[in-house]
Design a protein around this motif. Structure first.
Motif, PDB file in Angstrom:
ATOM      1  N   ARG A 130     -60.250 -12.229 -35.657  1.00  0.00           N
ATOM      2  CA  ARG A 130     -59.934 -11.025 -36.560  1.00  0.00           C
ATOM      3  C   ARG A 130     -60.306 -11.313 -38.115  1.00  0.00           C
ATOM      4  O   ARG A 130     -60.596 -10.314 -38.923  1.00  0.00           O
ATOM      5  CB  ARG A 130     -58.288 -10.969 -36.744  1.00  0.00           C
ATOM      6  N   HIS A 131     -60.378 -12.698 -38.488  1.00  0.00           N
ATOM      7  CA  HIS A 131     -60.731 -12.947 -39.742  1.00  0.00           C
ATOM      8  C   HIS A 131     -62.265 -13.176 -40.001  1.00  0.00           C
ATOM      9  O   HIS A 131     -62.946 -13.530 -40.886  1.00  0.00           O
ATOM     10  CB  HIS A 131     -60.097 -14.192 -40.369  1.00  0.00           C
ATOM     11  N   GLN A 132     -62.945 -12.889 -38.633  1.00  0.00           N
ATOM     12  CA  GLN A 132     -64.421 -13.164 -38.380  1.00  0.00           C
ATOM     13  C   GLN A 132     -64.845 -14.690 -38.815  1.00  0.00           C
ATOM     14  O   GLN A 132     -66.022 -14.881 -39.315  1.00  0.00           O
ATOM     15  CB  GLN A 132     -65.176 -12.278 -39.376  1.00  0.00           C
ATOM     16  N   ASN A 133     -63.954 -15.631 -38.454  1.00  0.00           N
ATOM     17  CA  ASN A 133     -64.323 -17.127 -38.502  1.00  0.00           C
ATOM     18  C   ASN A 133     -64.694 -17.433 -36.941  1.00  0.00           C
ATOM     19  O   ASN A 133     -63.975 -18.012 -36.105  1.00  0.00           O
ATOM     20  CB  ASN A 133     -63.280 -17.897 -38.981  1.00  0.00           C
ATOM     21  N   TRP A 134     -65.961 -16.822 -36.719  1.00  0.00           N
ATOM     22  CA  TRP A 134     -66.401 -16.941 -35.353  1.00  0.00           C
ATOM     23  C   TRP A 134     -66.558 -18.358 -34.743  1.00  0.00           C
ATOM     24  O   TRP A 134     -66.230 -18.511 -33.436  1.00  0.00           O
ATOM     25  CB  TRP A 134     -67.677 -16.158 -35.163  1.00  0.00           C
ATOM     26  N   ASP A 135     -67.165 -19.349 -35.279  1.00  0.00           N
ATOM     27  CA  ASP A 135     -67.001 -20.833 -34.768  1.00  0.00           C
ATOM     28  C   ASP A 135     -65.941 -21.241 -34.267  1.00  0.00           C
ATOM     29  O   ASP A 135     -65.709 -21.755 -33.396  1.00  0.00           O
ATOM     30  CB  ASP A 135     -67.922 -21.447 -35.876  1.00  0.00           C
ATOM     31  N   GLU A 136     -64.897 -21.099 -35.232  1.00  0.00           N
ATOM     32  CA  GLU A 136     -63.421 -21.595 -34.989  1.00  0.00           C
ATOM     33  C   GLU A 136     -62.857 -20.848 -33.759  1.00  0.00           C
ATOM     34  O   GLU A 136     -62.317 -21.131 -33.136  1.00  0.00           O
ATOM     35  CB  GLU A 136     -62.691 -21.648 -36.161  1.00  0.00           C
ATOM     36  N   ALA A 137     -63.197 -19.431 -33.813  1.00  0.00           N
ATOM     37  CA  ALA A 137     -62.648 -18.601 -32.731  1.00  0.00           C
ATOM     38  C   ALA A 137     -63.183 -19.166 -31.262  1.00  0.00           C
ATOM     39  O   ALA A 137     -62.358 -19.222 -30.420  1.00  0.00           O
ATOM     40  CB  ALA A 137     -62.730 -16.991 -33.039  1.00  0.00           C
ATOM     41  N   PHE A 138     -64.341 -19.245 -31.043  1.00  0.00           N
ATOM     42  CA  PHE A 138     -64.872 -19.499 -30.084  1.00  0.00           C
ATOM     43  C   PHE A 138     -64.496 -20.922 -29.470  1.00  0.00           C
ATOM     44  O   PHE A 138     -64.436 -21.034 -28.209  1.00  0.00           O
ATOM     45  CB  PHE A 138     -66.372 -19.446 -29.952  1.00  0.00           C
ATOM     46  N   GLU A 139     -64.266 -21.704 -30.531  1.00  0.00           N
ATOM     47  CA  GLU A 139     -63.829 -23.015 -30.132  1.00  0.00           C
ATOM     48  C   GLU A 139     -62.368 -23.005 -29.549  1.00  0.00           C
ATOM     49  O   GLU A 139     -61.935 -23.789 -28.488  1.00  0.00           O
ATOM     50  CB  GLU A 139     -63.992 -24.200 -31.243  1.00  0.00           C
ATOM     51  N   ALA A 140     -61.444 -22.251 -30.095  1.00  0.00           N
ATOM     52  CA  ALA A 140     -60.519 -22.071 -29.641  1.00  0.00           C
ATOM     53  C   ALA A 140     -60.233 -21.440 -28.300  1.00  0.00           C
ATOM     54  O   ALA A 140     -59.463 -21.977 -27.491  1.00  0.00           O
ATOM     55  CB  ALA A 140     -59.519 -21.361 -30.710  1.00  0.00           C
ATOM     56  N   TYR A 141     -60.973 -20.543 -28.195  1.00  0.00           N
ATOM     57  CA  TYR A 141     -61.101 -19.959 -26.732  1.00  0.00           C
ATOM     58  C   TYR A 141     -61.698 -20.939 -25.878  1.00  0.00           C
ATOM     59  O   TYR A 141     -60.890 -20.903 -24.744  1.00  0.00           O
ATOM     60  CB  TYR A 141     -62.014 -18.565 -26.786  1.00  0.00           C
ATOM     61  N   TYR A 142     -62.409 -21.805 -26.025  1.00  0.00           N
ATOM     62  CA  TYR A 142     -63.093 -22.694 -25.166  1.00  0.00           C
ATOM     63  C   TYR A 142     -61.817 -23.640 -24.721  1.00  0.00           C
ATOM     64  O   TYR A 142     -61.634 -24.077 -23.653  1.00  0.00           O
ATOM     65  CB  TYR A 142     -64.324 -23.608 -25.860  1.00  0.00           C
ATOM     66  N   ARG A 143     -60.856 -24.179 -25.789  1.00  0.00           N
ATOM     67  CA  ARG A 143     -59.957 -25.274 -25.423  1.00  0.00           C
ATOM     68  C   ARG A 143     -58.821 -24.471 -24.682  1.00  0.00           C
ATOM     69  O   ARG A 143     -58.527 -25.160 -23.521  1.00  0.00           O
ATOM     70  CB  ARG A 143     -59.435 -25.758 -26.949  1.00  0.00           C
ATOM     71  N   ALA A 144     -58.691 -23.258 -24.797  1.00  0.00           N
ATOM     72  CA  ALA A 144     -57.702 -22.591 -23.931  1.00  0.00           C
ATOM     73  C   ALA A 144     -58.224 -22.190 -22.399  1.00  0.00           C
ATOM     74  O   ALA A 144     -57.488 -22.491 -21.379  1.00  0.00           O
ATOM     75  CB  ALA A 144     -57.427 -21.169 -24.418  1.00  0.00           C
ATOM     76  N   TRP A 145     -59.633 -22.013 -22.361  1.00  0.00           N
ATOM     77  CA  TRP A 145     -60.199 -21.733 -21.137  1.00  0.00           C
ATOM     78  C   TRP A 145     -60.210 -23.305 -20.607  1.00  0.00           C
ATOM     79  O   TRP A 145     -59.952 -23.435 -19.068  1.00  0.00           O
ATOM     80  CB  TRP A 145     -61.609 -21.275 -21.254  1.00  0.00           C
ATOM     81  N   SER A 146     -60.584 -24.344 -20.884  1.00  0.00           N
ATOM     82  CA  SER A 146     -60.592 -25.708 -20.488  1.00  0.00           C
ATOM     83  C   SER A 146     -59.392 -26.193 -20.060  1.00  0.00           C
ATOM     84  O   SER A 146     -59.401 -27.039 -18.910  1.00  0.00           O
ATOM     85  CB  SER A 146     -61.508 -26.476 -21.330  1.00  0.00           C
ATOM     86  N   GLN A 147     -58.346 -26.049 -20.324  1.00  0.00           N
ATOM     87  CA  GLN A 147     -57.323 -26.657 -20.219  1.00  0.00           C
ATOM     88  C   GLN A 147     -56.226 -25.824 -19.186  1.00  0.00           C
ATOM     89  O   GLN A 147     -55.106 -26.235 -18.981  1.00  0.00           O
ATOM     90  CB  GLN A 147     -56.384 -27.054 -21.417  1.00  0.00           C
ATOM     91  N   THR A 148     -56.765 -24.855 -18.717  1.00  0.00           N
ATOM     92  CA  THR A 148     -55.874 -24.086 -17.809  1.00  0.00           C
ATOM     93  C   THR A 148     -56.915 -23.845 -16.506  1.00  0.00           C
ATOM     94  O   THR A 148     -57.922 -23.645 -16.418  1.00  0.00           O
ATOM     95  CB  THR A 148     -55.575 -22.753 -18.177  1.00  0.00           C
ATOM     96  N   ARG A 149     -56.232 -23.654 -15.395  1.00  0.00           N
ATOM     97  CA  ARG A 149     -56.866 -23.529 -13.970  1.00  0.00           C
ATOM     98  C   ARG A 149     -57.187 -21.783 -13.861  1.00  0.00           C
ATOM     99  O   ARG A 149     -56.718 -20.970 -14.467  1.00  0.00           O
ATOM    100  CB  ARG A 149     -56.020 -23.875 -12.867  1.00  0.00           C
ATOM    101  N   LYS A 150     -58.003 -21.721 -12.810  1.00  0.00           N
ATOM    102  CA  LYS A 150     -58.650 -20.181 -12.925  1.00  0.00           C
ATOM    103  C   LYS A 150     -57.637 -19.436 -12.425  1.00  0.00           C
ATOM    104  O   LYS A 150     -57.667 -18.064 -12.442  1.00  0.00           O
ATOM    105  CB  LYS A 150     -59.999 -20.228 -11.836  1.00  0.00           C
ATOM    106  N   ASP A 151     -56.687 -19.857 -11.525  1.00  0.00           N
ATOM    107  CA  ASP A 151     -55.634 -19.011 -10.976  1.00  0.00           C
ATOM    108  C   ASP A 151     -54.369 -18.836 -11.992  1.00  0.00           C
ATOM    109  O   ASP A 151     -53.527 -18.231 -11.574  1.00  0.00           O
ATOM    110  CB  ASP A 151     -55.066 -19.786  -9.552  1.00  0.00           C
ATOM    111  N   ASN A 152     -54.534 -19.392 -13.236  1.00  0.00           N
ATOM    112  CA  ASN A 152     -53.422 -19.168 -14.315  1.00  0.00           C
ATOM    113  C   ASN A 152     -53.689 -18.019 -14.903  1.00  0.00           C
ATOM    114  O   ASN A 152     -54.949 -17.897 -15.310  1.00  0.00           O
ATOM    115  CB  ASN A 152     -53.559 -20.374 -14.999  1.00  0.00           C
ATOM    116  N   PRO A 153     -52.611 -17.132 -14.931  1.00  0.00           N
ATOM    117  CA  PRO A 153     -52.726 -15.824 -15.900  1.00  0.00           C
ATOM    118  C   PRO A 153     -53.379 -16.118 -17.360  1.00  0.00           C
ATOM    119  O   PRO A 153     -54.086 -15.398 -18.137  1.00  0.00           O
ATOM    120  CB  PRO A 153     -51.594 -15.328 -15.965  1.00  0.00           C
ATOM    121  N   VAL A 154     -52.874 -17.365 -17.978  1.00  0.00           N
ATOM    122  CA  VAL A 154     -53.319 -17.689 -19.309  1.00  0.00           C
ATOM    123  C   VAL A 154     -54.889 -17.941 -19.413  1.00  0.00           C
ATOM    124  O   VAL A 154     -55.372 -17.629 -20.231  1.00  0.00           O
ATOM    125  CB  VAL A 154     -52.700 -18.846 -19.923  1.00  0.00           C
ATOM    126  N   HIS A 155     -55.386 -18.389 -18.098  1.00  0.00           N
ATOM    127  CA  HIS A 155     -56.820 -18.702 -18.161  1.00  0.00           C
ATOM    128  C   HIS A 155     -57.480 -17.377 -18.135  1.00  0.00           C
ATOM    129  O   HIS A 155     -58.411 -17.268 -18.949  1.00  0.00           O
ATOM    130  CB  HIS A 155     -56.936 -19.409 -16.904  1.00  0.00           C
TER     131      HIS A 155
END
Length: 234
Positions: A160-185
């Motif tokens: 939302r603040h257009q800090n794109w590098d930090e945004a994608f890194e945070a999305y990556y961390r959320a993606w990587s620490q959850t399983r595919k069958d997890n709704p949060v993933h």
């Protein structure tokens, strides 16, 4: 019924139980908290507020943090944001390092963000960022949905603040620490796609093809592999 998300039947059964035995809270100290949860999910915020107040006064002290979060949510949905934030702060005081405190901090940040109209100001961005950075995930929750949810909230803030590098890194961390069958993933993926498409369109309009290539190379072996959106792939 609560477990089945049939909140109306849950509320009716719990209310009937109290009618049959008005002093039921003595043997079932979390009954008012359950009533509050059902009423909150049904959108009856005034009733939820009343139930959560009783849960805090009559319920199990071990559930105080959860009940305070419910009370704060009831106040917030009734438009009493300032009072809600005071309640969320109380959760942090009485249950530091708990899952309830994590949820309370997320709610406090949400209230600040919801108060912003249009573009996110630098002042609010810093306030919310500090709240997120102050969140301590309990050790038992480090690989669970709460930890991933905090990362998603950080990513949304950065995007939302257009800090794109930090945004994608945070999305990556959320993606990587959850399983595919997890709704949060799946939630992380959907939010990452929205931000990714917005950023790619900006780079494309600017003719910054090196930026597009760098973004692809950075995530081509991780969450970009799951993205099926034709516009992003193109």
């Amino acid at each position: 019924y609560l477990g089945l998300n049939d909140h109306r039947r849950a509320l009716e059964n719990l209310q009937q139980a109290l009618r049959l035995k008005p002093d039921l809270a003595a043997s079932e100290p979390d009954i008012h908290g359950r009533l509050g949860e059902a009423a909150l999910k049904l959108g009856d915020y005034a009733a939820a507020l009343d139930y959560y107040l009783k849960a805090i006064n009559l319920g199990d002290p071990k559930l105080q943090g959860d009940n305070l979060v419910g009370l704060g949510d009831s106040l917030y949905n009734l438009g009493q944001t300032s009072r809600a934030n005071l309640i969320y702060a109380e959760v942090e005081r009485i249950a530091p390092g708990s899952g309830s405190t994590v949820i309370a901090k997320l709610r406090e940040a949400r209230a600040l963000l919801d108060a912003e109209n249009g573009e996110l100001s630098d002042v609010t961005f810093e306030q919310v960022r500090k709240i997120y950075d102050s969140i301590e995930i309990p050790p038992e929750e480090m690989s669970g949905p709460i930890s991933a949810l905090v990362q998603i909230r950080k990513a949304q803030l950065y995007a939302r603040h257009q800090n794109w590098d930090e945004a994608f890194e945070a999305y990556y961390r959320a993606w990587s620490q959850t399983r595919k069958d997890n709704p949060v993933h799946n939630y992380a993926m959907a939010e990452a796609q929205t931000s990714m498409l917005k950023r790619l369109r900006e780079l494309d309009r600017a003719g910054d093809y090196e930026g597009i290539t760098a973004l692809y190379e950075r995530y081509s072996l991780s969450f970009l592999k799951e993205i099926q959106d034709p516009a992003i792939l193109f």
